[in-house]
Design a protein around this motif. Structure first.
Motif, mmCIF file in Angstrom:
data_model
loop_
_atom_site.group_PDB
_atom_site.id
_atom_site.type_symbol
_atom_site.label_atom_id
_atom_site.label_comp_id
_atom_site.label_asym_id
_atom_site.label_seq_id
_atom_site.Cartn_x
_atom_site.Cartn_y
_atom_site.Cartn_z
ATOM 1 N N ILE A 158 7.429 -1.885 7.133
ATOM 2 C CA ILE A 158 6.617 -1.462 5.988
ATOM 3 C C ILE A 158 6.575 -2.555 4.923
ATOM 4 N N SER A 201 1.216 -0.118 -4.165
ATOM 5 C CA SER A 201 1.967 -0.774 -3.092
ATOM 6 C C SER A 201 3.261 -1.382 -3.613
ATOM 7 N N LEU A 211 1.885 1.653 2.363
ATOM 8 C CA LEU A 211 0.815 1.697 3.353
ATOM 9 C C LEU A 211 -0.457 2.315 2.790
ATOM 10 N N GLN A 239 4.046 -5.382 5.047
ATOM 11 C CA GLN A 239 2.651 -5.126 4.699
ATOM 12 C C GLN A 239 2.337 -5.434 3.233
ATOM 13 N N LEU A 274 -3.165 -0.827 10.428
ATOM 14 C CA LEU A 274 -2.015 -0.177 9.787
ATOM 15 C C LEU A 274 -1.298 0.770 10.741
#
Length: 304
Positions: A101, A133, A281, A104, A251
């Protein structure tokens, strides 16, 4: 020739190809985590890229005049610093979910760098997604499983910074196709990675000699399936569809990596990891969807 803009998005066979890509990339987290129990991270990265270089050296083409400095910078950012640090992070982590995670976060980082360095503008929705995020990373960072090895999260975030820089630099590359870019990244990165391994990983060659099929298999899987198969199919898709249409589907890879961690690695993520992961995400998805709405190119560099 890209023709997906008229087709209304990905359907049928192309959705199946996306699933293959995401499974290949998600499994790479699992196989690499097992391999890193036997081979130190920088040396593992060097072995992976050596395999990739040997496979692609026959197909690479020299970049146009003036592109060498940018290509070398992309290789050092993506191949040496991103890969090396991300595998180091995965080696230290107690789970698969948080590294998958946290990586990303390169997407909002790249959006900010493009705004700062390239003057690209984004609207308030994208700005809110970037904030969500980064806030998600903070929430995730307080999960007990992450607090057991906080340096792992720090290393993955630093790795994401270099991946974001490499992503922005990639936008200025011209006359270099994806195969050549992958091949040159591997070729350029091997020697620096071996030097880093020699300095920071004492006993590295002994570990390599003692590695079982798990360590070597992880390196082969990483080169063949994550790089050649995953990015080969991605290259097929972006010939048919705008990149911005493909990106949101990718994703699925970190989400599948979380599932693999639960089933095969024994992950027990707490509520902070679930909430923080959803924020990270979710923010990345919003950024990708806003890029799709504007059909703004979103390049997807190499996954770990």
């Amino acid at each position: 020739m890209v023709n997906g803009a008229q087709g209304g998005g990905l359907r049928g066979r192309d959705l199946a190809l996306v699933l293959v890509i995401c499974v290949a990339w998600a499994c790479n987290f699992l196989t690499s985590a097992f391999a890193l129990r036997e081979i130190p991270p920088f040396l593992f990265t060097a072995v992976r890229l050596s395999i990739l270089a040997l496979a692609l050296v026959w197909f690479v083409k020299a970049p146009p005049a003036g592109q060498w400095p940018r290509l070398i910078a992309v290789a050092l950012c993506n191949g040496v610093l991103h890969f090396g640090l991300s595998f180091w992070s995965l080696h230290l982590a107690g789970d698969l979910a948080s590294p998958a995670i946290a990586m990303q976060s390169y997407v909002p980082m790249a959006a900010l760098l493009a705004w700062w360095l390239l003057g690209e503008r984004f609207g308030w929705r994208t700005g809110l997604a970037i904030a969500i995020s980064f806030a998600g990373v903070l929430v995730l960072g307080f999960d007990p499983i992450v607090l057991d090895s906080p340096i792992s999260l720090v290393l993955m975030l630093v790795s994401a910074v270099f991946l974001a820089i490499g992503t922005v630099l990639m936008r200025g590359l011209s006359g270099v196709n994806m195969i050549s870019q992958q091949g040159w990244t591997a070729i350029i990165s091997v020697v620096p990675l071996l030097l880093l391994s020699t300095v920071f990983e004492p006993g590295n060659w002994h570990a390599l000699r003692e590695a079982t099929w798990i360590g070597w298999g992880g390196a082969v899987y990483s080169a063949v399936f994550a790089s050649m198969l995953g990015h080969g199919l991605y290259y097929v898709l972006v010939q048919r569809h705008p990149v911005a249409q493909v990106t949101p589907w990718l994703l699925l890879a970190p989400m599948l990596a979380v599932v693999l961690g639960l089933v095969f690695w024994g992950d027990h993520p707490g509520p902070r990891l679930w909430i923080g992961g959803a924020m990270v995400l979710g923010g990345v998805l919003i950024i990708a969807l806003r890029a799709l709405a504007k059909m703004r190119p979103l390049q997807v560099p190499e996954e770990i």
